[in-house]
Design a protein around this motif. Structure first.
Motif, PDB file in Angstrom:
ATOM      1  N   ALA A 149       0.630  -1.088  -0.088  1.00 36.02           N
ATOM      2  CA  ALA A 149      -0.129  -0.067  -0.085  1.00 36.02           C
ATOM      3  C   ALA A 149       0.934   1.317  -0.135  1.00 36.02           C
ATOM      4  O   ALA A 149       0.326   2.460   0.366  1.00 36.02           O
ATOM      5  CB  ALA A 149      -0.851   0.085   1.239  1.00 36.02           C
ATOM      6  N   ILE A 150       2.114   1.128  -0.219  1.00 35.24           N
ATOM      7  CA  ILE A 150       2.995   2.442  -0.050  1.00 35.24           C
ATOM      8  C   ILE A 150       2.459   3.336  -1.050  1.00 35.24           C
ATOM      9  O   ILE A 150       2.418   4.514  -0.923  1.00 35.24           O
ATOM     10  CB  ILE A 150       4.531   2.194  -0.231  1.00 35.24           C
ATOM     11  N   SER A 151       2.464   3.012  -2.241  1.00 28.61           N
ATOM     12  CA  SER A 151       2.295   4.026  -3.498  1.00 28.61           C
ATOM     13  C   SER A 151       0.730   4.563  -3.451  1.00 28.61           C
ATOM     14  O   SER A 151       0.632   5.616  -3.663  1.00 28.61           O
ATOM     15  CB  SER A 151       2.581   3.308  -4.580  1.00 28.61           C
ATOM     16  N   VAL A 156      -2.619   9.168  -1.546  1.00 24.56           N
ATOM     17  CA  VAL A 156      -3.650   9.992  -0.802  1.00 24.56           C
ATOM     18  C   VAL A 156      -3.045  11.255  -0.117  1.00 24.56           C
ATOM     19  O   VAL A 156      -4.003  12.087  -0.356  1.00 24.56           O
ATOM     20  CB  VAL A 156      -4.082   8.952   0.394  1.00 24.56           C
ATOM     21  N   VAL A 157      -1.991  11.094   0.201  1.00 24.68           N
ATOM     22  CA  VAL A 157      -1.212  12.435   0.650  1.00 24.68           C
ATOM     23  C   VAL A 157      -1.331  13.440  -0.474  1.00 24.68           C
ATOM     24  O   VAL A 157      -1.489  14.466  -0.245  1.00 24.68           O
ATOM     25  CB  VAL A 157       0.047  11.973   1.284  1.00 24.68           C
ATOM     26  N   GLN A 158      -0.799  13.269  -1.562  1.00 31.16           N
ATOM     27  CA  GLN A 158      -0.838  14.112  -2.595  1.00 31.16           C
ATOM     28  C   GLN A 158      -2.194  14.610  -3.049  1.00 31.16           C
ATOM     29  O   GLN A 158      -2.278  15.621  -3.360  1.00 31.16           O
ATOM     30  CB  GLN A 158      -0.272  13.248  -4.099  1.00 31.16           C
ATOM     31  N   ALA A 159      -3.582  13.592  -3.223  1.00 26.73           N
ATOM     32  CA  ALA A 159      -4.345  14.188  -3.262  1.00 26.73           C
ATOM     33  C   ALA A 159      -4.876  14.945  -2.281  1.00 26.73           C
ATOM     34  O   ALA A 159      -5.760  15.989  -2.509  1.00 26.73           O
ATOM     35  CB  ALA A 159      -5.533  13.040  -3.529  1.00 26.73           C
ATOM     36  N   GLY A 160      -4.630  14.821  -1.000  1.00 25.81           N
ATOM     37  CA  GLY A 160      -5.074  15.698   0.070  1.00 25.81           C
ATOM     38  C   GLY A 160      -4.349  17.037  -0.038  1.00 25.81           C
ATOM     39  O   GLY A 160      -5.003  17.931   0.122  1.00 25.81           O
ATOM     40  N   LEU A 236      -6.755   3.140  -1.853  1.00 23.66           N
ATOM     41  CA  LEU A 236      -5.927   2.377  -0.838  1.00 23.66           C
ATOM     42  C   LEU A 236      -6.729   1.443  -0.038  1.00 23.66           C
ATOM     43  O   LEU A 236      -6.188   0.525   0.357  1.00 23.66           O
ATOM     44  CB  LEU A 236      -5.799   3.830   0.013  1.00 23.66           C
ATOM     45  N   GLU A 237      -8.026   1.738   0.062  1.00 24.98           N
ATOM     46  CA  GLU A 237      -8.899   0.716   0.876  1.00 24.98           C
ATOM     47  C   GLU A 237      -8.968  -0.740  -0.016  1.00 24.98           C
ATOM     48  O   GLU A 237      -8.994  -1.640   0.420  1.00 24.98           O
ATOM     49  CB  GLU A 237     -10.314   1.175   0.756  1.00 24.98           C
ATOM     50  N   ARG A 238      -8.719  -0.439  -1.356  1.00 27.49           N
ATOM     51  CA  ARG A 238      -9.019  -1.629  -2.137  1.00 27.49           C
ATOM     52  C   ARG A 238      -7.672  -2.616  -2.001  1.00 27.49           C
ATOM     53  O   ARG A 238      -7.493  -3.688  -2.822  1.00 27.49           O
ATOM     54  CB  ARG A 238      -9.046  -1.293  -3.857  1.00 27.49           C
ATOM     55  N   THR A 239      -6.826  -2.040  -1.469  1.00 30.28           N
ATOM     56  CA  THR A 239      -5.435  -2.894  -1.221  1.00 30.28           C
ATOM     57  C   THR A 239      -5.790  -3.862  -0.405  1.00 30.28           C
ATOM     58  O   THR A 239      -4.868  -4.724  -0.264  1.00 30.28           O
ATOM     59  CB  THR A 239      -4.351  -1.965  -0.826  1.00 30.28           C
ATOM     60  N   ARG A 240      -6.906  -3.849   0.505  1.00 28.75           N
ATOM     61  CA  ARG A 240      -7.121  -4.876   1.182  1.00 28.75           C
ATOM     62  C   ARG A 240      -8.429  -5.566   0.655  1.00 28.75           C
ATOM     63  O   ARG A 240      -9.486  -5.140   0.674  1.00 28.75           O
ATOM     64  CB  ARG A 240      -7.759  -4.210   2.551  1.00 28.75           C
TER      65      ARG A 240
END
Length: 443
Positions: A149-151, A156-160, A236-240
């Motif tokens: 999930a690193i990428s 997510v940080v960039q979108a924020g 990010l949620e779809r990584t799970r």
């Protein structure tokens, strides 16, 4: 024919030689006895005249005895002439029985869960962890695997950050729009009091409209940034990877460290069967038999894993979509099979028998009896049985019922269990030989 005649002649000649040899043997025994007597007398009397007389008497006796016996011999020999085969027809019979008849359609199919869910992914990445293996029970919402999930966290940080910049731009646009509106109000007020010019008012009005457009653009940028942030959070949620249903993992096609690429087609990660206590058999039925099958019919089937054990089921659905293979048209019939003890596994081959019709305590006879024909039936297109009565065949008209392929139900007033009906003809070839006799009298 000549061959057999010569053989008979040789047999006759052989018989004559055998008789002659027997006579010679008897004569030899007698001659030996007489010679013994001669030797005894020779011991007492050694007269040449006496010896000559004795020998003459012995020879005369041998000749007279042999002549009388050979004259009385009549030799006969028999031999087989050419066989003349004669073919006879022997009827084969079977007894009429009373019992149960089951008309069924036999087919094979594959066992499968009633509901199977394929778990895929909408993102690409590297498998980080796997929490569900083969045969693992899972519940809805359980995490069964995760991606690196690193990428996605970085996205997510960039979108924020993009959302923050959009909000700042919105504030600037809002301030500029308010300032433009104030300038327009002053210019308009001066023009109304005769202290301002029309050009200044029009210019202020244009700046006001431009500020309003920039404000709308800033608001749209905020919405777009927020959507990008939401998309990044969703990825990010779809990584799970979570189980969508309650069930059992029947297949897993990924390993830790494997890179999964979701481009044009979603890759399959897991296959989950919702409930293995309810199974189904998908069978292909030929078009010639599909008309006899309807939902609700009872089904009996076996699997190779449990020889001698029969499982029960019912026809759940007859699918209307045909399948054509090598000019053979088949239809899929779905049979529902309860599996409370979980002994039936997906993929097993089931040999099933669909019970179409059942008859109890009926008269039945081998189907071959309906194909036997002694002569033309008394009634055209009638079903006829040929009964054996008093050594003769008599036709009896009957009505036919269900059949299981080997036996067929028959309905007739003149029929009873144990009656013998003809089911076929067995040709028997018998060889007849005429005996020919050769009689000869030899002197």
């Amino acid at each position: 024919m000549r061959r057999w005649v010569l053989l008979g002649a040789f047999v006759s000649i052989g018989s004559l030689f055998a008789a002659a040899l027997a006579l010679n043997a008897a004569s030899s025994r007698r001659t030996g006895e007489q010679q013994s007597g001669v030797h005894a007398r020779l011991a007492a009397e050694v007269s040449p005249e006496w010896i000559a007389g004795q020998l003459s008497a012995i020879l005369s006796a041998i000749l007279s005895q042999a002549t009388s016996q050979v004259t009385a011999i009549a030799v006969s020999a028999t031999w087989a002439s050419d066989p003349s085969p004669r073919q006879e027809s022997v009827y084969r019979f079977a007894a009429i029985e009373r019992g149960d008849l089951i008309s069924a359609v036999t087919a094979t199919g594959q066992l499968a869960p009633v509901a199977t869910v394929t778990v895929s992914t909408q993102i690409s990445g590297q498998i980080d962890q796997i929490f569900a293996d083969f045969n693992a029970p899972v519940r809805r919402g359980d995490v069964i695997a995760t991606f690196d999930a690193i990428s996605f966290e970085t996205a997510v940080v960039q979108a924020g950050a993009e959302v923050g910049m959009a909000n700042a731009a919105l504030l600037k646009a809002n301030v500029a729009a308010k300032e433009a509106a104030a300038v327009f109000e002053r210019s308009d007020s001066l023009l109304n009091h005769g202290a301002g010019s029309l050009a200044d008012r029009n210019k202020a009005e244009a700046v006001k409209q431009l500020g309003g457009a920039q404000l709308l653009e800033a608001r749209s940028m905020v919405q777009r940034a927020e959507a990008a942030l939401k998309q990044a959070q969703t990825n990010l949620e779809r990584t799970r990877i979570r189980s969508p249903v309650d069930g059992v993992v029947v297949d897993r096609s990924i390993e830790v460290g494997q890179i999964v690429a979701a481009s044009l087609q979603a890759p399959t990660l897991f296959t989950i069967a919702q409930d293995l206590r309810d199974m189904q058999v998908n069978m292909s039925i030929d078009e010639s038999a599909i008309g006899r099958i309807s939902p609700g019919l009872r089904v009996e089937f076996t699997v190779d894993a449990y020889p001698g054990r029969s499982f029960a089921g019912r026809v759940e659905q007859v699918r209307l979509s045909p399948t054509t293979s090598e000019n053979v048209v088949t239809y899929t019939v779905v049979v529902k099979a309860p599996n409370p003890d979980l002994v039936l596994l997906p993929g097993m081959t089931a040999t099933a028998r669909i019970i179409v019709t059942e008859r109890n305590d009926v008269l039945k006879t081998p189907a071959a009896a309906m194909r036997f024909r002694q002569s033309a039936p008394p009634v055209p297109d009638a079903a006829v049985l040929w009964l054996e009565k008093d050594g003769e065949l008599q036709p009896v008209n009957v009505k036919l019922g269900v059949t299981d392929g080997d036996m067929i139900e028959i309905i007739g007033e003149a029929l009873a269990p144990g009656d013998q009906v003809a089911v076929g003809v067995r040709p028997v070839v018998r060889k007849e030989s005429s005996a020919k006799r050769l009689i000869g009298v030899f002197q």
